[in-house]
Write a protein that holds these residues in place. Structure first.
Motif, short mmCIF file in Angstrom:
data_model
loop_
_atom_site.label_atom_id
_atom_site.label_comp_id
_atom_site.label_asym_id
_atom_site.label_seq_id
_atom_site.Cartn_x
_atom_site.Cartn_y
_atom_site.Cartn_z
N ASP A 1 0.79 5.09 0.81
CA ASP A 1 0.21 6.28 1.69
C ASP A 1 0.05 7.51 0.87
O ASP A 1 1.14 7.92 0.17
CB ASP A 1 0.79 6.52 2.97
N ALA B 1 5.08 9.22 4.76
CA ALA B 1 4.75 8.14 5.59
C ALA B 1 5.23 6.95 4.73
O ALA B 1 4.90 5.67 5.49
CB ALA B 1 3.34 8.31 5.87
N ASN B 2 5.70 6.88 3.59
CA ASN B 2 5.99 5.85 2.83
C ASN B 2 7.58 5.69 3.17
O ASN B 2 8.14 4.42 2.65
CB ASN B 2 5.97 5.86 1.40
N THR C 1 0.81 -1.46 -0.05
CA THR C 1 0.03 -0.03 0.01
C THR C 1 0.93 1.29 -0.01
O THR C 1 1.91 1.35 0.65
CB THR C 1 -0.97 -0.07 1.14
N ASP D 1 9.00 0.73 8.64
CA ASP D 1 7.57 0.69 8.88
C ASP D 1 6.60 0.62 7.92
O ASP D 1 5.32 0.08 8.08
CB ASP D 1 7.32 1.40 10.28
N ALA D 2 6.90 1.05 6.90
CA ALA D 2 6.21 1.27 5.75
C ALA D 2 6.18 0.26 4.60
O ALA D 2 7.38 -0.01 4.25
CB ALA D 2 6.27 2.86 5.10
N GLY E 1 8.58 1.28 1.93
CA GLY E 1 9.87 1.42 2.62
C GLY E 1 10.69 -0.05 2.59
O GLY E 1 11.60 -0.12 2.17
#
Length: 173
Positions: free
Chosen positions: A36, A41-42, A34, A46-47, A50
């Motif tokens: 964001d 936030a990518n 997904t 944690d993303a 990423g």
């Protein structure tokens, strides 16, 4: 052993899916990645994007020697920009370093820069896949060409196998 087989099968399915996308020219992120809308936030482990970006870097590190050898100078800049965009989301320090090097002089904030890179992400994936496919084509063409040994080895010269013997006493017979 059962778990290893399941993982291998999953990797092969993913490999075949990606390979089919590359041949069709329609590369895309796996469905479970997904993205964001907030580009920042990518970034990071944690993303999902990423994590994908980190995996991309590991995969390219595995290919780098081969790709460097077969990447024409004309595509070198295109490859570099694609790699930067695709790897940018792996961690914040890298994103900040790319921003500092490329965009800070234009007055663009880190957030604006990362947002722009996210907009270019799909094109970068297509460029990278195109370069990879081009290299694969070259390698396939080379593997079908017969190997011709143009240099004749004299009977009394050292054998090219490295044995230290004369060719006539070693590999000639």
């Amino acid at each position: 052993m059962e778990e290893a087989e399941e993982i291998t099968q999953a990797l092969m399915v993913l490999y075949n899916d990606i390979n089919a996308q590359v041949f069709e020219g329609s590369v895309a992120l796996p469905g479970d990645i997904t993205v964001d809308n907030n580009a920042m936030a990518n970034i990071g482990e944690d993303a999902p994007l990423g994590q994908w970006s980190s995996g991309y870097f590991m995969g390219h590190d595995w290919l780098i020697e081969l790709w460097d050898q077969y990447t024409p100078d004309a595509l070198s800049e295109e490859l570099g920009s694609s790699m930067m965009i695709l790897g940018l989301f792996s961690n914040r320090k890298l994103a900040e370093a790319f921003h500092q090097e490329i965009a800070v002089s234009s007055g663009q904030s880190l957030e604006e820069y990362v947002d722009r890179m996210l907009d270019m992400f799909d094109d970068a994936m297509r460029q990278y896949a195109h370069i990879g496919r081009s290299i694969q084509t070259v390698l396939e063409e080379q593997s079908h060409q017969p190997v011709v040994n143009e240099a004749k080895i004299g009977r009394n010269e050292p054998c090219p196998c490295g044995s230290g013997k004369k060719y006539k006493k070693c590999c000639l017979h």
